[in-house]
Design a protein around this motif. Structure first.
Motif, mmCIF file in Angstrom:
data_model
loop_
_atom_site.group_PDB
_atom_site.id
_atom_site.type_symbol
_atom_site.label_atom_id
_atom_site.label_comp_id
_atom_site.label_asym_id
_atom_site.label_seq_id
_atom_site.Cartn_x
_atom_site.Cartn_y
_atom_site.Cartn_z
ATOM 1 N N GLY A 198 0.804 -1.207 0.000
ATOM 2 C CA GLY A 198 0.000 0.000 0.000
ATOM 3 C C GLY A 198 0.843 1.266 0.000
ATOM 4 O O GLY A 198 0.400 2.314 -0.498
ATOM 5 N N THR A 199 2.059 1.177 0.516
ATOM 6 C CA THR A 199 2.969 2.329 0.500
ATOM 7 C C THR A 199 3.216 2.829 -0.914
ATOM 8 O O THR A 199 3.448 4.028 -1.123
ATOM 9 C CB THR A 199 4.307 1.939 1.164
ATOM 10 O OG1 THR A 199 4.096 1.787 2.568
ATOM 11 C CG2 THR A 199 5.376 3.002 0.951
ATOM 12 N N PRO A 209 4.017 7.708 -3.329
ATOM 13 C CA PRO A 209 4.070 8.530 -4.549
ATOM 14 C C PRO A 209 3.060 9.674 -4.527
ATOM 15 O O PRO A 209 3.321 10.747 -5.092
ATOM 16 C CB PRO A 209 3.752 7.534 -5.675
ATOM 17 C CG PRO A 209 4.109 6.212 -5.120
ATOM 18 C CD PRO A 209 3.768 6.299 -3.661
ATOM 19 N N ALA A 210 1.905 9.463 -3.891
ATOM 20 C CA ALA A 210 0.907 10.532 -3.811
ATOM 21 C C ALA A 210 1.464 11.731 -3.037
ATOM 22 O O ALA A 210 1.292 12.889 -3.452
ATOM 23 C CB ALA A 210 -0.368 10.017 -3.145
ATOM 24 N N THR A 244 10.311 13.047 4.488
ATOM 25 C CA THR A 244 9.099 13.477 5.188
ATOM 26 C C THR A 244 7.889 12.674 4.734
ATOM 27 O O THR A 244 7.053 12.264 5.545
ATOM 28 C CB THR A 244 8.843 14.976 4.944
ATOM 29 O OG1 THR A 244 9.951 15.737 5.435
ATOM 30 C CG2 THR A 244 7.573 15.434 5.649
ATOM 31 N N ALA A 245 7.807 12.426 3.430
ATOM 32 C CA ALA A 245 6.696 11.626 2.887
ATOM 33 C C ALA A 245 6.742 10.209 3.436
ATOM 34 O O ALA A 245 5.703 9.649 3.825
ATOM 35 C CB ALA A 245 6.769 11.613 1.363
ATOM 36 N N ALA A 284 4.515 -2.835 -8.049
ATOM 37 C CA ALA A 284 5.543 -2.277 -7.172
ATOM 38 C C ALA A 284 6.887 -2.164 -7.906
ATOM 39 O O ALA A 284 7.570 -1.139 -7.804
ATOM 40 C CB ALA A 284 5.704 -3.151 -5.938
ATOM 41 N N ILE A 285 7.238 -3.194 -8.651
ATOM 42 C CA ILE A 285 8.502 -3.178 -9.395
ATOM 43 C C ILE A 285 8.507 -2.046 -10.414
ATOM 44 O O ILE A 285 9.486 -1.303 -10.541
ATOM 45 C CB ILE A 285 8.745 -4.533 -10.072
ATOM 46 C CG1 ILE A 285 8.947 -5.622 -9.018
ATOM 47 C CG2 ILE A 285 9.954 -4.469 -11.000
ATOM 48 C CD1 ILE A 285 8.958 -7.026 -9.590
ATOM 49 N N VAL A 286 7.394 -1.916 -11.158
ATOM 50 C CA VAL A 286 7.305 -0.880 -12.193
ATOM 51 C C VAL A 286 7.470 0.508 -11.577
ATOM 52 O O VAL A 286 8.180 1.372 -12.118
ATOM 53 C CB VAL A 286 5.968 -0.994 -12.930
ATOM 54 C CG1 VAL A 286 5.757 0.222 -13.852
ATOM 55 C CG2 VAL A 286 5.911 -2.273 -13.749
ATOM 56 N N ARG A 287 6.839 0.732 -10.437
ATOM 57 C CA ARG A 287 6.916 2.041 -9.795
ATOM 58 C C ARG A 287 8.312 2.351 -9.261
ATOM 59 O O ARG A 287 8.718 3.510 -9.188
ATOM 60 C CB ARG A 287 5.895 2.132 -8.643
ATOM 61 C CG ARG A 287 4.454 2.262 -9.112
ATOM 62 C CD ARG A 287 3.511 2.275 -7.908
ATOM 63 N NE ARG A 287 2.132 2.407 -8.312
ATOM 64 C CZ ARG A 287 1.502 3.566 -8.454
ATOM 65 N NH1 ARG A 287 2.153 4.694 -8.239
ATOM 66 N NH2 ARG A 287 0.240 3.609 -8.817
#
Length: 249
Positions: free
Chosen positions: A26-27, A32-33, A43-44, A244-247
């Motif tokens: 879920g992270t 990324p948001a 910080t994110a 997840a890998i793509v991101r």
């Protein structure tokens, strides 16, 4: 923060809470948001880690039936996850992100392979794993600690790694394993989040929105995730892992 930003972060929290309860990663939605809305990476990451804790708690409550008969195996795993989370949080606060992030895609590929081939590997190793359904061995416990290190540092796909480790170590129904995963991943976020409270900058507005959204998502994930057939759950794991890998690449 504009209304649009608040709604988008809250919605990301719902999605992350749902995915974390069902699979993990879920992270890769909330982190990324936050970056997209201009928050600094550390910080994110810190704010996201704290925000996702309530979602894990809600998911664990939803899986209380599956957890009720697993208390005997939870204690050593909880200790391992706590140790790993402390180490991982310390690494985040002291080392550059680039070195660890470079090998994250490889970790996820290995975890996905273990999940996909779990039934075959379980069959091959079955004669060497008598009693595995009742206890977790030292190797698997160490693996859970390493997953905690990773989770304390960044956290994306920690759930997939835990499912892979526990799936191989335990001759157990995947939904019951998933319930243990929810507790362990949530504990890692809690422990590292407490450390971040004292040693890092937390942006409380997005953390609060993610917390509210992830609580709702955790309830949804526990309610509907339990209904998934093991093969369907593996399919969701693979899809989320590939995403997840793509991101991360």
């Amino acid at each position: 923060m504009s209304l649009w930003h608040a709604v988008a972060i809250f919605a990301a929290g719902i999605a992350a809470g749902t995915i974390n309860t069902v699979v993990g990663s879920g992270t890769l939605i909330t982190f990324p948001a936050l970056l997209a809305f201009g928050y600094a990476p550390v910080t994110a990451n810190v704010s996201n880690t704290i925000g996702l804790v309530p979602g894990s708690a809600a998911g664990a409550i939803g899986y209380r039936r599956e957890l009720r008969t697993q208390r005997h195996r939870l204690l050593p795993l909880l200790l391992a996850s706590t140790t790993g989370a402390i180490i991982g949080a310390a690494l985040l606060l002291s080392l550059p992100a680039s070195a660890f992030k470079a090998i994250v895609p490889a970790f996820i590929v290995i975890a996905l392979a273990l999940i996909v081939f779990q039934p075959q590997l379980t069959a091959v190793l079955g004669k060497h794993r008598r009693g595995a359904g009742q206890r977790v061995g030292a190797v698997a416990t160490f693996g859970v600690m390493l997953a905690g290190v990773y989770g304390g540092y960044f956290g994306a796909a920690q759930g997939i790694m835990l499912l892979a480790i526990l799936g191989l170590a335990l001759d157990e129904d995947l939904q019951r394993i998933n319930a243990v995963k929810v507790v362990l991943a949530g504990l890692v976020n809690l422990v590292s989040g407490v450390i971040f409270l004292f040693a890092a900058h937390v942006s409380w507005a997005p953390a609060g929105l993610i917390a509210a959204g992830s609580m709702l998502g955790g309830v949804l994930g526990a309610r509907y995730g339990r209904r998934l057939h093991p093969q369907a759950l593996r399919g969701v794991i693979v899809l989320v892992g590939i995403s997840a890998i793509v991101r991360l690449l």
